[in-house]
Design a protein around this motif. Structure first.
Motif, short mmCIF file in Angstrom:
data_model
loop_
_atom_site.label_atom_id
_atom_site.label_comp_id
_atom_site.label_asym_id
_atom_site.label_seq_id
_atom_site.Cartn_x
_atom_site.Cartn_y
_atom_site.Cartn_z
N LEU A 16 42.09 46.65 39.91
CA LEU A 16 42.91 45.59 40.50
C LEU A 16 42.96 44.39 39.57
O LEU A 16 44.02 43.77 39.41
CB LEU A 16 42.35 45.17 41.86
CG LEU A 16 42.30 46.23 42.96
CD1 LEU A 16 41.91 45.59 44.29
CD2 LEU A 16 43.62 46.96 43.09
N ALA A 17 41.83 44.07 38.94
CA ALA A 17 41.80 42.93 38.02
C ALA A 17 42.73 43.16 36.85
O ALA A 17 43.46 42.25 36.44
CB ALA A 17 40.37 42.70 37.52
N VAL A 18 42.75 44.38 36.32
CA VAL A 18 43.60 44.68 35.16
C VAL A 18 45.07 44.73 35.56
O VAL A 18 45.92 44.11 34.91
CB VAL A 18 43.17 46.02 34.51
CG1 VAL A 18 44.18 46.45 33.45
CG2 VAL A 18 41.78 45.88 33.89
N HIS A 19 45.38 45.44 36.63
CA HIS A 19 46.79 45.62 37.02
C HIS A 19 47.39 44.34 37.61
O HIS A 19 48.59 44.11 37.46
CB HIS A 19 46.92 46.77 38.03
CG HIS A 19 46.84 48.12 37.40
ND1 HIS A 19 47.94 48.85 37.04
CD2 HIS A 19 45.77 48.89 37.06
CE1 HIS A 19 47.58 50.00 36.50
NE2 HIS A 19 46.25 50.04 36.50
N GLY A 20 46.57 43.54 38.26
CA GLY A 20 47.09 42.32 38.88
C GLY A 20 46.85 41.07 38.05
O GLY A 20 47.34 40.01 38.40
N LEU A 66 41.50 54.20 46.50
CA LEU A 66 40.82 53.11 45.81
C LEU A 66 41.46 52.89 44.45
O LEU A 66 40.82 53.03 43.39
CB LEU A 66 39.33 53.41 45.70
CG LEU A 66 38.57 53.47 47.03
CD1 LEU A 66 37.10 53.74 46.80
CD2 LEU A 66 38.77 52.19 47.84
N HIS A 67 42.74 52.57 44.49
CA HIS A 67 43.53 52.33 43.29
C HIS A 67 44.57 51.26 43.58
O HIS A 67 44.81 50.89 44.73
CB HIS A 67 44.23 53.63 42.84
CG HIS A 67 43.30 54.66 42.30
ND1 HIS A 67 42.72 54.57 41.06
CD2 HIS A 67 42.82 55.81 42.86
CE1 HIS A 67 41.93 55.62 40.86
NE2 HIS A 67 41.98 56.38 41.94
N ALA A 68 45.21 50.78 42.53
CA ALA A 68 46.30 49.82 42.66
C ALA A 68 47.56 50.57 43.05
O ALA A 68 48.46 50.80 42.24
CB ALA A 68 46.49 49.07 41.35
N VAL A 69 47.64 50.95 44.33
CA VAL A 69 48.74 51.78 44.81
C VAL A 69 48.99 51.44 46.28
O VAL A 69 48.06 51.11 47.02
CB VAL A 69 48.40 53.27 44.63
CG1 VAL A 69 47.20 53.68 45.47
CG2 VAL A 69 49.59 54.16 44.93
N GLY A 70 50.25 51.49 46.68
CA GLY A 70 50.57 51.32 48.09
C GLY A 70 50.31 52.60 48.86
O GLY A 70 50.41 53.70 48.32
N VAL A 71 49.95 52.47 50.14
CA VAL A 71 49.68 53.61 51.00
C VAL A 71 50.57 53.49 52.23
O VAL A 71 50.60 52.44 52.89
CB VAL A 71 48.20 53.68 51.43
CG1 VAL A 71 47.95 54.91 52.30
CG2 VAL A 71 47.28 53.69 50.21
N ALA A 72 51.29 54.57 52.54
CA ALA A 72 52.24 54.53 53.67
C ALA A 72 51.51 54.43 55.00
O ALA A 72 50.54 55.16 55.25
CB ALA A 72 53.12 55.77 53.64
N VAL A 87 49.36 42.18 45.85
CA VAL A 87 49.01 41.20 46.87
C VAL A 87 47.91 40.27 46.36
O VAL A 87 47.92 39.06 46.63
CB VAL A 87 48.57 41.90 48.17
CG1 VAL A 87 48.14 40.88 49.22
CG2 VAL A 87 49.71 42.76 48.71
N GLY A 88 46.98 40.83 45.60
CA GLY A 88 45.89 40.01 45.06
C GLY A 88 46.39 38.88 44.19
O GLY A 88 45.87 37.77 44.23
N ARG A 89 47.41 39.16 43.41
CA ARG A 89 47.98 38.12 42.55
C ARG A 89 48.53 36.97 43.40
O ARG A 89 48.39 35.79 43.06
CB ARG A 89 49.07 38.72 41.68
CG ARG A 89 49.55 37.81 40.56
CD ARG A 89 50.39 38.57 39.56
NE ARG A 89 50.83 37.73 38.47
CZ ARG A 89 50.12 37.45 37.39
NH1 ARG A 89 48.89 37.94 37.28
NH2 ARG A 89 50.59 36.68 36.43
N THR A 90 49.14 37.32 44.52
CA THR A 90 49.68 36.30 45.41
C THR A 90 48.56 35.57 46.15
O THR A 90 48.65 34.36 46.40
CB THR A 90 50.66 36.95 46.41
OG1 THR A 90 51.59 37.77 45.69
CG2 THR A 90 51.42 35.90 47.18
#
Length: 287
Positions: A16-20, A66-72, A87-90
């Motif tokens: 999450l830190a890397v992707h966001g 447990l990844h930077a991915v949306g879940v339906a 969302v974390g960035r926001t």
């Protein structure tokens, strides 16, 4: 505690830190502390790919989510537990601090409400508003361990205490006056202002001592599940026209003072306006 389970949580927060581009240690600790799978439908899961399409996991191994991915949550409504890196960035932009009182609009199953609850700590409070009764019942059960969270129904009608943060996870075409009035001086409001196709701009507002002019920043173009009750046809029509106006990034203030339409109005309504004008109170709005 199983070592592999701990490792998965560590890798999750690192991803999450890397992707966001996340830098807040308090936010990353909160993501690590809240078990995401508790706030999801039972696996196997349907995940959101980077192009917006869906695909299914082969089993219910927690590692899949447990990844930077949306879940339906509901594919038929395109309702997701959103990508936590995004969302974390926001959440970082909301500048959440210990002891804050937060209104979370569109809490869904409660995951990000729990993350905020970890950030504000036992001296803080999160009001998790979810208008869908089925989601609200599930969120209330999911959030039971977080005693500093109160789950309510309609965010537009529930009584509000003084707020430090309004964080909406649902797209609005209106800026509800009750939310603005509840903001303390220095309070922040994160609103996705979205049009008829659910696309629009994510705005960050901040209140100074002069309540009629809030600072405004358009952060990114986004798509959000719509907020019920804050999207009239007239508002959507005006917003669709504004979205086509390339000056969104020049918007500097949310104006609540009554005034006639002028050239600096990016989106003008009877009760509020997003304006590119400098505030006449600039330099005097100290709190």
């Amino acid at each position: 505690m199983d070592g592999a389970w701990v490792d998965e949580r560590v890798y999750y927060t690192k991803e999450l830190a890397v992707h966001g581009g996340l830098r807040s240690s308090a936010l990353l600790r909160a993501f690590s502390a809240v078990p995401r799978e508790r706030f999801l439908p039972p696996g196997p899961w349907i995940l959101e790919a980077s192009d917006g399409s869906y695909y299914s996991t082969e089993d219910d191994d927690v590692g899949h989510v447990l990844h930077a991915v949306g879940v339906a949550i509901d594919v038929t409504r395109h309702l997701n537990s959103a990508n936590p890196a995004t969302v974390g960035r926001t959440l970082e932009a909301a500048k959440i601090e210990g002891g804050d009182t937060i209104l979370h609009v569109g809490a869904g199953l409660g995951y990000f409400s729990a993350v905020m609850a970890e950030m504000v700590g036992p001296s803080g409070r999160v009001i998790a508003a979810e208008v869908d009764p089925d989601l609200r019942a599930q969120a209330r059960a999911n959030l039971a361990p977080w005693t500093n969270v109160e789950v309510v129904g309609d965010a537009l009608t529930c009584p509000l205490p003084p707020l430090d943060v309004v964080f909406s996870s649902a797209g609005v075409a209106d800026v509800p006056q009750g939310w603005v009035k509840a903001l303390r001086p220095g309070g922040r409001m994160i609103l996705p202002i979205t049009g008829s196709l659910d696309g629009g701009f994510l705005f960050r507002f901040e209140r100074a001592a002069e309540m009629s002019w809030l600072s405004a920043e358009a952060r990114s173009f986004v798509r959000f599940f719509p907020c019920q009750g804050a999207r009239s046809i007239g508002q959507l029509t005006a917003l669709d026209k504004a979205i086509a106006d390339p000056r969104a990034n020049l918007v500097r203030h949310l104006r609540l003072d009554h005034h006639e339409f002028e050239s600096q109005c990016w989106l003008h309504n009877d009760d509020w306006c997003l304006s590119t004008r400098d505030s006449p109170h600039e330099g005097a709005d100290q709190f």
